[in-house]
Design a protein around this motif. Structure first.
Motif, mmCIF file in Angstrom:
data_model
loop_
_atom_site.group_PDB
_atom_site.id
_atom_site.type_symbol
_atom_site.label_atom_id
_atom_site.label_comp_id
_atom_site.label_asym_id
_atom_site.label_seq_id
_atom_site.Cartn_x
_atom_site.Cartn_y
_atom_site.Cartn_z
ATOM 1 N N ARG A 10 -7.585 -8.492 6.632
ATOM 2 C CA ARG A 10 -7.602 -9.635 5.729
ATOM 3 C C ARG A 10 -6.855 -9.292 4.451
ATOM 4 N NH1 ARG A 10 -14.099 -10.932 6.309
ATOM 5 N NH2 ARG A 10 -14.051 -11.603 8.511
ATOM 6 N N THR A 11 -6.229 -10.298 3.867
ATOM 7 C CA THR A 11 -5.561 -10.094 2.587
ATOM 8 C C THR A 11 -6.564 -9.542 1.576
ATOM 9 O OG1 THR A 11 -3.870 -11.781 2.954
ATOM 10 C CG2 THR A 11 -4.429 -11.282 0.672
ATOM 11 N N GLY A 12 -6.151 -8.491 0.905
ATOM 12 C CA GLY A 12 -7.010 -7.835 -0.068
ATOM 13 C C GLY A 12 -7.624 -6.543 0.425
ATOM 14 N N ASP A 13 -7.715 -6.350 1.751
ATOM 15 C CA ASP A 13 -8.202 -5.081 2.286
ATOM 16 C C ASP A 13 -7.308 -3.950 1.784
ATOM 17 O OD1 ASP A 13 -10.245 -6.253 3.775
ATOM 18 O OD2 ASP A 13 -9.064 -6.352 5.624
ATOM 19 N N MET A 14 -7.915 -2.820 1.487
ATOM 20 C CA MET A 14 -7.132 -1.671 1.041
ATOM 21 C C MET A 14 -6.611 -0.893 2.252
ATOM 22 S SD MET A 14 -7.007 -2.047 -2.152
ATOM 23 C CE MET A 14 -6.152 -0.521 -2.553
ATOM 24 N N ILE A 15 -5.307 -0.628 2.242
ATOM 25 C CA ILE A 15 -4.630 0.071 3.332
ATOM 26 C C ILE A 15 -4.181 1.438 2.824
ATOM 27 C CG2 ILE A 15 -2.749 -0.023 5.011
ATOM 28 C CD1 ILE A 15 -4.815 -2.278 5.317
ATOM 29 N N ILE A 16 -4.373 2.457 3.657
ATOM 30 C CA ILE A 16 -3.953 3.817 3.295
ATOM 31 C C ILE A 16 -2.901 4.307 4.288
ATOM 32 C CG2 ILE A 16 -4.667 6.203 2.962
ATOM 33 C CD1 ILE A 16 -7.462 5.184 2.335
ATOM 34 N N LEU A 17 -1.731 4.611 3.764
ATOM 35 C CA LEU A 17 -0.663 5.236 4.547
ATOM 36 C C LEU A 17 -0.538 6.676 4.082
ATOM 37 C CD1 LEU A 17 1.824 5.252 6.452
ATOM 38 C CD2 LEU A 17 3.180 4.454 4.503
ATOM 39 N N ASP A 18 -0.646 7.602 5.010
ATOM 40 C CA ASP A 18 -0.550 9.029 4.684
ATOM 41 C C ASP A 18 0.309 9.698 5.756
ATOM 42 O OD1 ASP A 18 -0.834 11.659 3.989
ATOM 43 O OD2 ASP A 18 -3.029 11.665 3.941
ATOM 44 N N VAL A 19 1.626 9.647 5.563
ATOM 45 C CA VAL A 19 2.543 10.175 6.573
ATOM 46 C C VAL A 19 2.399 11.682 6.749
ATOM 47 C CG1 VAL A 19 4.964 10.414 7.243
ATOM 48 C CG2 VAL A 19 4.143 8.245 6.302
ATOM 49 N N PRO A 20 2.302 12.477 5.677
ATOM 50 C CA PRO A 20 2.143 13.924 5.888
ATOM 51 C C PRO A 20 0.956 14.284 6.774
ATOM 52 C CG PRO A 20 2.686 13.476 3.599
ATOM 53 C CD PRO A 20 2.427 12.145 4.249
ATOM 54 N N ASN A 21 -0.129 13.510 6.667
ATOM 55 C CA ASN A 21 -1.321 13.769 7.481
ATOM 56 C C ASN A 21 -1.418 12.849 8.693
ATOM 57 O OD1 ASN A 21 -2.673 15.952 5.951
ATOM 58 N ND2 ASN A 21 -2.674 14.418 4.310
ATOM 59 N N ARG A 22 -0.348 12.079 8.923
ATOM 60 C CA ARG A 22 -0.221 11.232 10.119
ATOM 61 C C ARG A 22 -1.377 10.238 10.246
ATOM 62 N NH1 ARG A 22 4.075 13.624 9.426
ATOM 63 N NH2 ARG A 22 5.329 14.531 11.109
ATOM 64 N N ARG A 23 -1.713 9.570 9.134
ATOM 65 C CA ARG A 23 -2.824 8.629 9.137
ATOM 66 C C ARG A 23 -2.381 7.231 8.728
ATOM 67 N NH1 ARG A 23 -7.011 9.748 11.945
ATOM 68 N NH2 ARG A 23 -8.107 8.141 10.743
ATOM 69 N N LEU A 24 -3.029 6.241 9.338
ATOM 70 C CA LEU A 24 -2.867 4.841 8.956
ATOM 71 C C LEU A 24 -4.238 4.183 9.075
ATOM 72 C CD1 LEU A 24 -0.957 2.520 8.146
ATOM 73 C CD2 LEU A 24 -0.739 1.989 10.590
ATOM 74 N N ASP A 25 -4.837 3.877 7.945
ATOM 75 C CA ASP A 25 -6.222 3.408 7.940
ATOM 76 C C ASP A 25 -6.410 2.179 7.063
ATOM 77 O OD1 ASP A 25 -7.717 5.482 9.531
ATOM 78 O OD2 ASP A 25 -6.820 6.803 8.027
ATOM 79 N N ILE A 26 -7.479 1.467 7.365
ATOM 80 C CA ILE A 26 -7.950 0.368 6.541
ATOM 81 C C ILE A 26 -9.306 0.779 5.982
ATOM 82 C CG2 ILE A 26 -8.811 -0.765 8.648
ATOM 83 C CD1 ILE A 26 -8.585 -3.430 7.208
ATOM 84 N N GLU A 27 -9.515 0.562 4.696
ATOM 85 C CA GLU A 27 -10.776 0.957 4.062
ATOM 86 C C GLU A 27 -11.859 -0.083 4.341
ATOM 87 O OE1 GLU A 27 -10.224 1.838 -0.078
ATOM 88 O OE2 GLU A 27 -9.542 3.860 0.321
#
Length: 548
Positions: free
Chosen positions: A472-489
């Motif tokens: 949903r719009t407003g959800d916090m997204i975390i991109l962490d390429v060095p640690n190969r992660r793609l997450d939603i908080e």
């Protein structure tokens, strides 16, 4: 039917089909009829019988909604024609993005002796004294139009300046990438890939390839003997060193799948992540394909990473790929860097996992902004391409430079065909503020000529029940390429409890007939190559018959 051929054409001489994707509707491939004539000369000279076989042609600039929708169809149609006709071997002529992958998928399935002639890149065009990269500069200049810095008339003049010869895109886009990787896989005459389309040496190589095809039939050298796991791992090394297209991930997985070769999405990260970027070409760099050829070409690049290549992997000549490299030299260190002074130390495709991409997603660090490779920001969600187009330039759109743009419904099933839309245009009001890159996430693809901090191929896609459909719009997204992660908080419990976006679900493709229906019902996800589930595995060159 003899068609005017002499009687001795049927006395055991090998019949070589020329699978020809020439078409006036595929600008990159328009010159392949001329190439085919030179292949024919080589076949005749070696004692074979050449037979032109027009096959499905897919052009990125013309086909709608996306050429990728028909890659599997082109592969299946070519496969059936190779199996159904009385031929002994085949020369594969491709240029534009999907043609070489489709031809290789078909050849791998049938497993007749096969060899590729890549159509080659166009020559460099110039506008206002500056070299233009086909595709890459379209994206850049179109943003300048939207920002008010370039008029529409000037933009159209740049387009006509950009395309100054026959051939495919001259950037390191998908066409250039797959033409070069066809050679790294061992499926071309060594030294041919990357030859510019107007260069007479392409025709010379086509002639030699025709003769080679006859030899391959005589010794029984088939794709299954050339395309080994080592060949694919070599292609992954080359993909990183070249700064090649993310689309190669899907195409290489699909080709390997047709052969039953053990290759996974993770191999691209494990094998390619530590490989340096050596080629300074757009979109990751400055130069163009004509410069690469002048600077020493593919062999000069491969010589720099020779120690990373599988020495046992062979080519269509029957000899190892590394042997074909000889002492290839680099003649311009601005274009082809040394291992000691690369453009980037670690340039391979990065594969990300997390609660937003349980089955993975990919990003091309070489084309991304370094400061965005680790980023946290609020999502701005678009439920379809139409929704994106309707709202992206709305002055009231709640978006900031740190926002993460999310576009869903663009995966293999959702659109269908997985269009090249992941490199979304930036909001006009941010462009006016000088913003030129943002984190963007999508279950679709992007053009190999594109650039930016774009996470793509998110799997499962929204239309297959992936969590991207619940953001949903407003959800916090975390991109962490060095640690190969793609997450939603968002907690696992809350994410599981959320319903799929109704607006997104309404926009998913629901074809009721024809190829699109077959495609949507049987296509696999991006992380395994987006092939049709019933086409996996080699089936050989025999003709299928009903049992009686």
């Amino acid at each position: 039917m003899r068609r005017g051929l002499p009687a001795d054409a049927f006395d055991g001489r090998p019949h070589i089909a020329i699978a020809n994707t020439a078409s006036d509707l595929t600008p990159c491939n328009m010159h392949l009829d001329e190439v085919a004539e030179h292949v024919k000369r080589g076949v005749w000279e070696a004692g074979g019988i050449p037979l032109n076989l027009p096959v499905v042609s897919l052009g990125e600039t013309q086909v709608r909604p996306t050429a990728m929708l028909w890659r599997n169809m082109a592969a299946m149609a070519t496969e059936e024609m190779l199996r159904a006709n009385p031929i002994d071997g085949v020369v594969l002529l491709g240029g534009c993005d999907k043609t070489i992958p489709a031809l290789l998928m078909a050849a791998a399935s049938v497993d007749l002796p096969a060899v590729v002639v890549p159509g080659g890149p166009m020559l460099t065009g110039h506008f206002r004294g500056a070299a233009l990269g086909c595709g890459t500069d379209v994206w850049k200049l179109s943003e300048e139009v939207r920002a008010g810095n370039l008029t529409q008339a000037e933009f159209l003049r740049s387009e006509s300046s950009m395309i100054r010869s026959k051939g495919h895109c001259n950037t390191m886009g998908t066409a250039s990438t797959m033409g070069l990787l066809a050679e790294v896989l061992g499926m071309t005459l060594p030294g041919l890939a990357g030859t510019p389309a107007p260069d007479s040496r392409l025709l010379e190589g086509a002639h030699a390839t025709g003769a080679l095809a006859v030899e391959m039939v005589a010794v029984g050298r088939r794709p299954s003997t050339v395309l080994t796991r080592g060949s694919f791992l070599n292609a992954i090394v080359a993909l990183a060193a070249l700064g090649g297209s993310t689309n190669a991930v899907i195409h290489l997985l699909a080709i390997a799948g047709r052969l039953g070769v053990d290759l996974s999405q993770d191999d691209f990260d494990h094998t390619g992540s530590g490989v340096p970027l050596l080629v300074d070409l757009q979109p990751a760099g400055r130069h163009l394909m004509e410069d690469l050829y002048r600077a020493g070409g593919l062999h000069a690049v491969l010589n720099e990473v020779r120690d990373l290549l599988d020495p046992a992997a062979i080519t269509v000549t029957g000899r190892p790929l590394v042997e074909a490299l000889g002492d290839a030299k680099t003649y311009d260190r601005e274009v082809i860097r040394s291992r000691r002074q690369p453009l980037q130390e670690d340039a391979g495709i990065a594969v990300l996992y997390g609660n937003l991409a349980p089955d993975g997603a990919v990003i091309k660090p070489a084309a991304a902004s370094p400061h965005l490779l680790q980023h946290r920001g609020p999502a701005v969600v678009f439920d379809s391409i139409e929704d994106l187009h309707a709202r992206i330039d709305d002055p009231d759109l709640e978006v900031i430079a740190d926002s993460v743009l999310i576009l869903r419904g663009c995966g293999p099933r959702g659109y269908p065909g997985m269009p090249e839309v992941s490199n979304m245009p930036l909001p006009a009001k941010l462009l006016a503020q000088g913003v030129r890159d943002m984190v963007r996430i999508c279950d679709g693809r992007m053009s190999g000529t594109a650039y930016g901090s774009v996470v793509l191929h998110v799997a499962p896609e929204a239309a297959a029940g992936g969590p991207l459909g619940k953001v949903r719009t407003g959800d916090m997204i975390i991109l962490d390429v060095p640690n190969r992660r793609l997450d939603i908080e968002v907690s696992a419990a809350e994410l599981a409890a959320r319903d799929l976006s109704h607006a997104a679900a309404t926009a998913f493709a629901r074809p009721d007939r024809g190829w699109q229906r077959l495609y949507v019902e049987t296509v696999q996800q991006a992380n395994t190559g987006a092939d049709l589930d019933f086409l996996i595995g080699s089936s050989g060159h025999h003709v299928f018959r009903e049992s009686h």
